[in-house]
Scaffold this active site. Sequence first.
Site, PDB file in Angstrom:
ATOM      1  N   SER A  48       0.818  -1.207   0.000  1.00  0.00           N
ATOM      2  CA  SER A  48       0.000   0.000   0.000  1.00  0.00           C
ATOM      3  C   SER A  48       0.853   1.260   0.000  1.00  0.00           C
ATOM      4  CB  SER A  48      -0.902   0.015   1.243  1.00  0.00           C
ATOM      5  OG  SER A  48      -1.562   1.255   1.395  1.00  0.00           O
TER       6      SER A  48
ATOM      7  N   TYR B  79      -2.422   5.559  -4.403  1.00  0.00           N
ATOM      8  CA  TYR B  79      -3.511   6.520  -4.215  1.00  0.00           C
ATOM      9  C   TYR B  79      -3.147   7.793  -4.987  1.00  0.00           C
ATOM     10  CZ  TYR B  79      -5.581   3.874  -0.341  1.00  0.00           C
ATOM     11  OH  TYR B  79      -6.189   2.918   0.424  1.00  0.00           O
TER      12      TYR B  79
ATOM     13  N   THR C 201      -6.003   2.575  -6.803  1.00  0.00           N
ATOM     14  CA  THR C 201      -7.247   2.539  -6.031  1.00  0.00           C
ATOM     15  C   THR C 201      -8.078   3.771  -6.374  1.00  0.00           C
ATOM     16  OG1 THR C 201      -6.305   1.244  -4.229  1.00  0.00           O
ATOM     17  CG2 THR C 201      -8.242   2.562  -3.721  1.00  0.00           C
TER      18      THR C 201
ATOM     19  N   LYS D 195      -8.615  -0.659  -9.033  1.00  0.00           N
ATOM     20  CA  LYS D 195      -9.290  -1.267  -7.888  1.00  0.00           C
ATOM     21  C   LYS D 195     -10.429  -0.361  -7.399  1.00  0.00           C
ATOM     22  CE  LYS D 195      -8.188  -3.025  -3.241  1.00  0.00           C
ATOM     23  NZ  LYS D 195      -8.951  -2.132  -2.361  1.00  0.00           N
TER      24      LYS D 195
ATOM     25  N   HIS E 153     -13.800  -1.648  -1.115  1.00  0.00           N
ATOM     26  CA  HIS E 153     -12.813  -1.246  -0.100  1.00  0.00           C
ATOM     27  C   HIS E 153     -13.099  -1.934   1.243  1.00  0.00           C
ATOM     28  CE1 HIS E 153      -9.486   1.761  -0.092  1.00  0.00           C
ATOM     29  NE2 HIS E 153      -9.509   1.511   1.198  1.00  0.00           N
TER      30      HIS E 153
END
Length: 382
Positions: free
Chosen positions: A107, A131, A157, A253, A277
């Site tokens: 992440s 992100y 994402t 995603k 999520h």
Amino acid sequence: MPVITNIEDLRVLAQQRVPRMFYDYADSGSWTESTYRANEADFQTIKLRQRVAVNMENRSLATTMIGQKVTMPVAIAPTGLTGMQHADGEILGALAAKKFGIPFTLSTMSICSIEDVAQATGGHPFWFQLYMMKDRDFIARLIDRAKAAKCSALVITLDLQILGQRHKDLKNGLSAPPRLTIANLINIASKPRWALGMLGTKRRHFGNIVGHVKGVENMGSLSEWTAKQFDPALNWGDVEWIKQRWGGKIIVKGIQDVEDARLAVESGADALIVSNHGGRQLDGAQSSIESLSAIVDSVGQQIEVHMDGGIRSGQDVLKARALGAKGTYIGRAFLYGLGAMGEAGVTRALEIIRNELDITMAFCGHTDINTVDKGILLPGTF
């Protein structure tokens, strides 16, 4: 040590060993948590067809995800603050995934940095989740760092432009590292294994951000920066910009709607992940497994469809595969194993899922995961 036979055993052990704020961070959803619960519960309504007198020898779970060979159609999902479930958590998860032969996804909001994971795994390829933030220069450098680390896919994402309210995080005062309040100190004192592990590592901040963004040198400035940086203006044009900068495999995603799935195809992504999520954003949305079939029917011939959300067993993986998912992701199941027993716990979680997947596939009359389809499901239950 208790006998660990399923993912629930690992969850119970993790709850005992991980400080409350970090366990709650992993094991919660937004608002009423209805979608969080539905992700898991909706798998249970899908029933399997048992077959008998079928030769069950020489079974294989091996397949591919975005062209990469995997020992089973499972990847470790990107999870923020993983290194707060267990010291050096992202490194331990990546090592377990490498040994098991499945992808690990790091992440953006990890505790261990891209470079930490690359060095610890000897340069073994892993996936990086991105992100989109307002600081485009930082994002560009983050993409370049993932390239330098030889990451083999970028997971973008799309469903965290704004943050869904998670009541437990607010009540616990979630932070990394935890603020040293009396309540937190008392709770941490009851988790000696966790505390000793954290004392033995230098990794207690967001490793991909602290030291890489001008002015972000401590937890206070980091909190202020992240609150301002998640970009509510994110759109498909940004995905195109990322794709051009990256130049490699792209997975998007957060797809829950057929219209968005079609847009994902148009974006040129290599795969999409049907995901809400983990029930942590829009409470009241469909579960991932309920959303899957319509998306597969619409775009499954044009793009590789994956899914995450609610997978707690190998049977869940098999059901998702039967409904058209070429790959699945585990987030909480992975975190439970990590929080319970570190790398050994992640390995145990993967072993549990693999064994359940293997045996259930055989009971349904198949010996190759690549031949599994809706025929293994009882009509009227999916």
